[in-house]
Design a protein around this motif. Structure first.
Motif, PDB file in Angstrom:
ATOM      1  N   LEU A 138      -9.050  -2.046   6.238  1.00 49.09           N
ATOM      2  CA  LEU A 138      -6.935  -2.314   6.070  1.00 49.09           C
ATOM      3  C   LEU A 138      -6.989  -3.756   6.378  1.00 49.09           C
ATOM      4  N   ASP A 139      -6.288  -4.439   5.110  1.00 51.80           N
ATOM      5  CA  ASP A 139      -5.949  -5.850   5.750  1.00 51.80           C
ATOM      6  C   ASP A 139      -4.830  -5.776   6.404  1.00 51.80           C
ATOM      7  N   ALA A 140      -4.665  -7.779   6.152  1.00 54.39           N
ATOM      8  CA  ALA A 140      -3.568  -7.577   6.923  1.00 54.39           C
ATOM      9  C   ALA A 140      -2.185  -7.243   7.910  1.00 54.39           C
ATOM     10  N   VAL A 141      -1.756  -7.502   6.341  1.00 54.48           N
ATOM     11  CA  VAL A 141      -0.200  -6.462   6.351  1.00 54.48           C
ATOM     12  C   VAL A 141      -1.022  -5.146   7.012  1.00 54.48           C
ATOM     13  N   GLY A 219      10.563   1.757   3.637  1.00 56.62           N
ATOM     14  CA  GLY A 219      11.819   2.665   2.339  1.00 56.62           C
ATOM     15  C   GLY A 219      10.218   3.508   1.067  1.00 56.62           C
ATOM     16  N   GLY A 220       9.856   2.507   0.671  1.00 57.07           N
ATOM     17  CA  GLY A 220       8.620   2.372  -0.690  1.00 57.07           C
ATOM     18  C   GLY A 220       7.787   2.076  -0.919  1.00 57.07           C
ATOM     19  N   LYS A 221       6.482   2.664  -1.079  1.00 54.54           N
ATOM     20  CA  LYS A 221       6.117   1.479  -1.922  1.00 54.54           C
ATOM     21  C   LYS A 221       5.439   1.801  -3.641  1.00 54.54           C
ATOM     22  N   VAL A 222       4.363   1.156  -4.056  1.00 52.61           N
ATOM     23  CA  VAL A 222       3.975   1.498  -5.561  1.00 52.61           C
ATOM     24  C   VAL A 222       2.436   1.213  -5.053  1.00 52.61           C
ATOM     25  N   SER A 223       1.888   2.060  -5.856  1.00 48.58           N
ATOM     26  CA  SER A 223       0.274   1.541  -5.412  1.00 48.58           C
ATOM     27  C   SER A 223      -0.435   2.264  -6.361  1.00 48.58           C
ATOM     28  N   GLU A 224      -1.364   1.458  -6.305  1.00 46.60           N
ATOM     29  CA  GLU A 224      -2.562   1.392  -7.329  1.00 46.60           C
ATOM     30  C   GLU A 224      -3.839   1.452  -7.231  1.00 46.60           C
ATOM     31  N   SER A 253      -3.314  -4.412   0.678  1.00 47.71           N
ATOM     32  CA  SER A 253      -3.816  -3.582   0.683  1.00 47.71           C
ATOM     33  C   SER A 253      -5.111  -2.695   1.437  1.00 47.71           C
ATOM     34  N   TRP A 254      -5.127  -1.710   1.604  1.00 48.99           N
ATOM     35  CA  TRP A 254      -5.955  -1.422   2.343  1.00 48.99           C
ATOM     36  C   TRP A 254      -7.321   0.142   1.319  1.00 48.99           C
ATOM     37  N   GLY A 255      -8.032   0.948   1.711  1.00 49.62           N
ATOM     38  CA  GLY A 255      -9.460   1.584   0.987  1.00 49.62           C
ATOM     39  C   GLY A 255     -10.316   1.855   1.404  1.00 49.62           C
ATOM     40  N   HIS A 256     -11.278   2.126   0.153  1.00 50.19           N
ATOM     41  CA  HIS A 256     -12.604   2.606   0.509  1.00 50.19           C
ATOM     42  C   HIS A 256     -13.466   1.204   0.255  1.00 50.19           C
ATOM     43  N   ALA A 257     -13.968   0.375   1.402  1.00 49.24           N
ATOM     44  CA  ALA A 257     -14.183  -0.692   0.869  1.00 49.24           C
ATOM     45  C   ALA A 257     -16.248  -0.625   0.182  1.00 49.24           C
ATOM     46  N   GLY A 258     -16.909   0.728   1.036  1.00 49.05           N
ATOM     47  CA  GLY A 258     -18.065   0.629   0.456  1.00 49.05           C
ATOM     48  C   GLY A 258     -18.054   0.904  -1.216  1.00 49.05           C
ATOM     49  N   ASP A 259     -16.841   1.514  -1.778  1.00 52.08           N
ATOM     50  CA  ASP A 259     -16.986   1.880  -3.082  1.00 52.08           C
ATOM     51  C   ASP A 259     -16.199   0.624  -3.717  1.00 52.08           C
ATOM     52  N   GLY A 260     -15.228   0.092  -3.188  1.00 55.29           N
ATOM     53  CA  GLY A 260     -15.099  -1.219  -3.431  1.00 55.29           C
ATOM     54  C   GLY A 260     -13.342  -1.299  -4.035  1.00 55.29           C
ATOM     55  N   ASN A 261     -13.209  -0.182  -3.937  1.00 51.72           N
ATOM     56  CA  ASN A 261     -11.875   0.433  -4.519  1.00 51.72           C
ATOM     57  C   ASN A 261     -10.363   0.244  -3.787  1.00 51.72           C
TER      58      ASN A 261
END
Ligand SMILES: Cc1cc2nc3c(=O)[nH]c(=O)nc-3n(C[C@H](O)[C@H](O)[C@H](O)COP(=O)(O)OP(=O)(O)OC[C@H]3O[C@@H](n4cnc5c(N)ncnc54)[C@H](O)[C@@H]3O)c2cc1C
Length: 343
Positions: A138-141, A219-224, A253-261
């Protein structure tokens, strides 16, 4: 009955009888080749599919693979259907390889002062001598938004969070946990290491809520879901925030660090049409950055309709020609999910 016994003995799953109570809907999961945190060790859905039955144009039922654990006979049509987003055929049954669930799973959460320290811990976890079942970040934000709901006292000083997990039989999982703990300790502000089943479940429930919490924040987000080589993860995390800043939008951003995702995300309210328009431009820069870092515009969610033209960013024209040719062979009249994956 004989084939079912054979399936069991080979560790394979036989599609349930039509109408059987245990019948489950897995076609969409296979069609999206979905993955999640534990894909780091166990792979995404397609890694477990040994056979597919599908309806293909002009309305024929085809079966590819089945009980066989290896199959080198033809072109790998099974893999073409896996992750095809409903554009090549309608999956009506699948054969799956199954394994017993791990006896024990011990997650560890490392809190770091910055992304650099966190990414070093991620890389150390990958060479700690065990294969973690998951490596997340998980990043800082995202930390600021979600840590107040962390199962134990929030780690407000942390600007980067890494979650890893060791699993297996109890002895293996404990040994893995010790090795991963050593990898996480270096540079960490603190490490949370639950072992009780309730604490472990609470931790993953909190992780499952990250996307919803980020969405609720503005109240919303756009994620890729860009994906880069793991040694470029830190650059992609910083790059996501920089792309947002160039356009005056908060990004995280946050995500699946081991997969670089990464789940690279722009925080914009759903009803804010102007901001949504800006995000569409920012997304193009995000995709360009992913390619520049040696990655892909999608590690998980496929192309759908919104990204269907993006493949040309990362594939040469000859590869695109083959891709479009596959679609034409399977679905010559473009009846299946038109506009999805292939423009
Ligand atoms: C492209 C894509 C990728 C996704 N990746 C992930 C992921 O990596 N991790 C995660 O947690 N969630 C992911 N999701 C969320 C998704 O809701 C889940 O993966 C879920 O497993 C999809 O199953 P479903 O039955 O709800 O399918 P639906 O949401 O109903 O359909 C998803 C897609 O699969 C097609 N489809 C559905 N059933 C069939 C079928 N029987 N045969 C052929 N095509 C079919 C649909 O046309 C649609 O394109 C993804 C969603 C999409 C659209």
């Amino acid at each position: 009955m004989h084939v079912k016994r054979l399936a069991r003995e080979n560790g394979l799953f036989f599609p349930p009888d039509p109408g059987a109570a245990e019948q489950s809907q897995i076609g969409g999961n296979v069609a999206t080749n979905a993955g999640g945190p534990h894909a780091f060790k166990y792979g995404v859905t397609g890694a477990w599919v040994t056979g597919i039955e599908a309806v293909v144009a002009p309305g024929e039922v085809v079966t590819i693979g089945g009980f066989v654990r290896k199959d080198a006979a033809g072109y790998d049509l099974r893999s073409l259907l896996v992750g095809s987003e409903g554009t090549l055929g309608l999956i009506t049954a699948v054969w799956l390889r199954l394994i017993p669930p791990p006896e024990a799973a011990y997650p560890l959460v490392g809190f770091y002062p910055d992304a650099g320290a966190g990414c070093r811990a991620i890389q150390a976890s990958m060479v700690a001598g065990v294969v973690p079942s998951a490596i997340e970040y998980l990043d800082a934000v995202v930390g600021r938004i979600t840590l107040p709901a962390f199962p134990v006292r929030p780690q407000h000083t942390a600007a980067f969070v890494v979650i890893v997990e060791a699993d297996g039989d109890v002895e293996t999982a404990l040994a893995g946990r010790a090795a991963l703990r050593e990898a996480l300790d270096e540079g960490a502000v603190s490490v949370y290491a639950p072992t009780g089943a309730k604490d472990v479940a609470e931790l993953w429930r909190w992780r499952d809520g990250v996307s919803g919490a980020v969405d609720a924040h503005r109240g919303g987000k756009v994620s890729e879901d860009i994906c880069v080589p793991v040694d470029q993860l830190e650059a992609a995390i910083a790059g996501t925030v920089e792309v947002g800043a160039r356009h005056g939008i908060d990004a995280c951003s946050w995500g699946h660090a081991g997969d670089g995702n990464l789940h690279s995300t722009f925080l914009v309210a759903r009803g804010d049409a102007d901001a949504q328009q800006v995000v569409r431009t920012a997304m193009q820069e995000l995709f360009a950055m992913a390619i520049e870092l040696g990655g892909t515009v999608s590690g998980e969610h496929g192309l759908g309709r919104t990204k269907s033209g993006q493949l040309s960013r990362q594939w040469a024209p000859d590869a695109i020609r083959l891709h479009e040719g596959v679609k034409r062979v399977f679905d010559p009249k473009a009846l299946l999910n038109p506009g999805v994956k292939a423009p």
